[in-house]
Design a protein around this motif. Structure first.
Motif, mmCIF file in Angstrom:
data_model
loop_
_atom_site.group_PDB
_atom_site.id
_atom_site.type_symbol
_atom_site.label_atom_id
_atom_site.label_comp_id
_atom_site.label_asym_id
_atom_site.label_seq_id
_atom_site.Cartn_x
_atom_site.Cartn_y
_atom_site.Cartn_z
ATOM 1 N N LYS A 73 0.827 -1.205 0.000
ATOM 2 C CA LYS A 73 0.000 0.000 0.000
ATOM 3 C C LYS A 73 0.865 1.260 0.000
ATOM 4 O O LYS A 73 0.613 2.204 -0.758
ATOM 5 C CB LYS A 73 -0.930 -0.011 1.217
ATOM 6 C CG LYS A 73 -1.824 1.213 1.367
ATOM 7 C CD LYS A 73 -2.779 1.015 2.552
ATOM 8 C CE LYS A 73 -3.707 2.207 2.711
ATOM 9 N NZ LYS A 73 -2.996 3.406 3.203
ATOM 10 N N HIS A 74 1.893 1.270 0.839
ATOM 11 C CA HIS A 74 2.726 2.473 0.953
ATOM 12 C C HIS A 74 3.638 2.659 -0.259
ATOM 13 O O HIS A 74 3.911 3.795 -0.644
ATOM 14 C CB HIS A 74 3.543 2.422 2.253
ATOM 15 C CG HIS A 74 2.748 2.780 3.468
ATOM 16 N ND1 HIS A 74 1.845 1.922 4.029
ATOM 17 C CD2 HIS A 74 2.709 3.926 4.205
ATOM 18 C CE1 HIS A 74 1.288 2.503 5.089
ATOM 19 N NE2 HIS A 74 1.790 3.714 5.205
ATOM 20 N N VAL A 75 4.112 1.572 -0.859
ATOM 21 C CA VAL A 75 4.903 1.701 -2.083
ATOM 22 C C VAL A 75 4.062 2.342 -3.175
ATOM 23 O O VAL A 75 4.512 3.253 -3.883
ATOM 24 C CB VAL A 75 5.439 0.324 -2.549
ATOM 25 C CG1 VAL A 75 5.985 0.420 -3.977
ATOM 26 C CG2 VAL A 75 6.541 -0.156 -1.617
ATOM 27 N N ARG A 76 2.811 1.868 -3.304
ATOM 28 C CA ARG A 76 1.930 2.436 -4.333
ATOM 29 C C ARG A 76 1.617 3.902 -4.052
ATOM 30 O O ARG A 76 1.653 4.744 -4.953
ATOM 31 C CB ARG A 76 0.633 1.628 -4.418
ATOM 32 C CG ARG A 76 0.786 0.263 -5.082
ATOM 33 C CD ARG A 76 -0.559 -0.348 -5.417
ATOM 34 N NE ARG A 76 -1.354 -0.599 -4.217
ATOM 35 C CZ ARG A 76 -1.360 -1.752 -3.561
ATOM 36 N NH1 ARG A 76 -0.617 -2.766 -3.981
ATOM 37 N NH2 ARG A 76 -2.104 -1.912 -2.474
ATOM 38 N N GLU A 77 1.304 4.228 -2.788
ATOM 39 C CA GLU A 77 0.869 5.581 -2.461
ATOM 40 C C GLU A 77 2.026 6.583 -2.417
ATOM 41 O O GLU A 77 1.844 7.741 -2.794
ATOM 42 C CB GLU A 77 0.141 5.578 -1.108
ATOM 43 C CG GLU A 77 -1.197 4.845 -1.145
ATOM 44 C CD GLU A 77 -1.915 4.908 0.188
ATOM 45 O OE1 GLU A 77 -1.335 5.428 1.165
ATOM 46 O OE2 GLU A 77 -3.069 4.427 0.265
ATOM 47 N N TYR A 78 3.203 6.135 -1.992
ATOM 48 C CA TYR A 78 4.330 7.063 -1.843
ATOM 49 C C TYR A 78 5.189 7.142 -3.105
ATOM 50 O O TYR A 78 5.596 8.241 -3.508
ATOM 51 C CB TYR A 78 5.234 6.631 -0.675
ATOM 52 C CG TYR A 78 4.733 7.014 0.690
ATOM 53 C CD1 TYR A 78 3.562 6.462 1.209
ATOM 54 C CD2 TYR A 78 5.429 7.909 1.492
ATOM 55 C CE1 TYR A 78 3.112 6.799 2.463
ATOM 56 C CE2 TYR A 78 4.989 8.247 2.763
ATOM 57 C CZ TYR A 78 3.821 7.683 3.243
ATOM 58 O OH TYR A 78 3.386 8.029 4.489
ATOM 59 N N LEU A 79 5.487 5.991 -3.716
ATOM 60 C CA LEU A 79 6.508 5.956 -4.755
ATOM 61 C C LEU A 79 5.975 5.731 -6.162
ATOM 62 O O LEU A 79 6.612 6.144 -7.135
ATOM 63 C CB LEU A 79 7.546 4.872 -4.428
ATOM 64 C CG LEU A 79 8.213 5.001 -3.051
ATOM 65 C CD1 LEU A 79 9.183 3.847 -2.815
ATOM 66 C CD2 LEU A 79 8.935 6.335 -2.915
ATOM 67 N N LEU A 80 4.839 5.066 -6.291
ATOM 68 C CA LEU A 80 4.287 4.769 -7.613
ATOM 69 C C LEU A 80 3.065 5.647 -7.888
ATOM 70 O O LEU A 80 2.005 5.155 -8.272
ATOM 71 C CB LEU A 80 3.917 3.282 -7.712
ATOM 72 C CG LEU A 80 5.099 2.310 -7.688
ATOM 73 C CD1 LEU A 80 4.601 0.873 -7.671
ATOM 74 C CD2 LEU A 80 6.013 2.537 -8.891
ATOM 75 N N ARG A 81 3.224 6.933 -7.703
ATOM 76 C CA ARG A 81 2.114 7.858 -7.933
ATOM 77 C C ARG A 81 1.725 7.866 -9.412
ATOM 78 O O ARG A 81 2.587 7.747 -10.289
ATOM 79 C CB ARG A 81 2.510 9.271 -7.500
ATOM 80 C CG ARG A 81 2.706 9.438 -6.007
ATOM 81 C CD ARG A 81 3.057 10.878 -5.673
ATOM 82 N NE ARG A 81 3.235 11.073 -4.254
ATOM 83 C CZ ARG A 81 2.247 11.358 -3.405
ATOM 84 N NH1 ARG A 81 1.008 11.450 -3.868
ATOM 85 N NH2 ARG A 81 2.492 11.536 -2.124
#
Length: 215
Positions: A73-81
């Motif tokens: 979830k955090h990879v998608r929300e923070y880094l894969l915008r």
């Protein structure tokens, strides 16, 4: 005909720069080395300010992400915008960590990279750890400024805790640096003495109701 001192210095600087560049080229990390990925992340962070901000926020929150779903979830929300462009290999690695059967292996790799990055920027988990790390930096001729991890508070109780931590850091750091031997390279500049103890205070951590546009 005499050579101007500035010309001689400029030539020496350029020569040293070329020697450093040649040495770096001869020691490029391979794609399977951790240094390769740390370098790739930091290089892209320097090129993309928004990615840099999100990457450091991700590093900040990563230690408390205990489940695979939380990491995804955090990879998608923070880094894969949406709309963000990333180098092909870096993008593939982040996408692998955020979904699919390869996620556990990719996340283990990312955890290793994050821990390596954290050690580059987080000098210690406590004031005691930080002071010994900062002392080593000073002995190596490196100046510094220190702040506490965290961007914002959500309650006054949390804000009070940050204030106490800042006070403890400032008090202990000021006492510590007084005993360090002088180093004119980092203790002075063309305007005079430079403070050894430098603490960057995040205003957003000191008050839970602060608003960015409220002067």
């Amino acid at each position: 005909m005499t050579t101007h001192p500035h010309t001689t210095l400029d030539q020496a600087i350029q020569r040293a720069g070329r020697e450093l560049w040649e040495a770096i080229q001869a020691d490029r990390p391979r794609i399977f080395d951790r240094a390769y990925w740390e370098g790739a992340i930091l290089e892209w962070a320097m090129k993309d300010p928004s990615f840099k901000v999100d990457m450091f926020r991700f590093v900040d929150v990563f230690p408390v992400l205990q489940s695979r779903d939380a990491v995804q979830k955090h990879v998608r929300e923070y880094l894969l915008r949406p709309g963000r462009s990333l180098p092909t290999l870096l993008s593939a690695a982040l996408k692998a960590s955020a979904s699919g059967l390869a996620a556990p292996l990719a996340q283990a790799t990312i955890r290793s990279q994050i821990e390596g990055l954290a050690r580059r920027f987080i000098v210690g988990e406590s004031v005691g750890d930080a002071l010994s790390g900062l002392r080593r930096l000073h002995e190596a001729g490196i100046a510094f400024t220190v702040d506490l991890l965290g961007e914002a508070t959500v309650s006054e109780r949390e804000a009070d805790e940050y204030q106490s931590r800042y006070r403890a850091l400032i008090d202990h750091l000021a006492d510590e640096v007084r005993a360090w031997p002088g180093d004119d390279l980092i203790d002075r500049n063309h305007l005079g003495p430079i403070p050894r103890a430098n603490v960057s205070v995040k205003i957003s951590s000191m008050y839970s109701q602060i608003h960015p546009v409220d002067a």
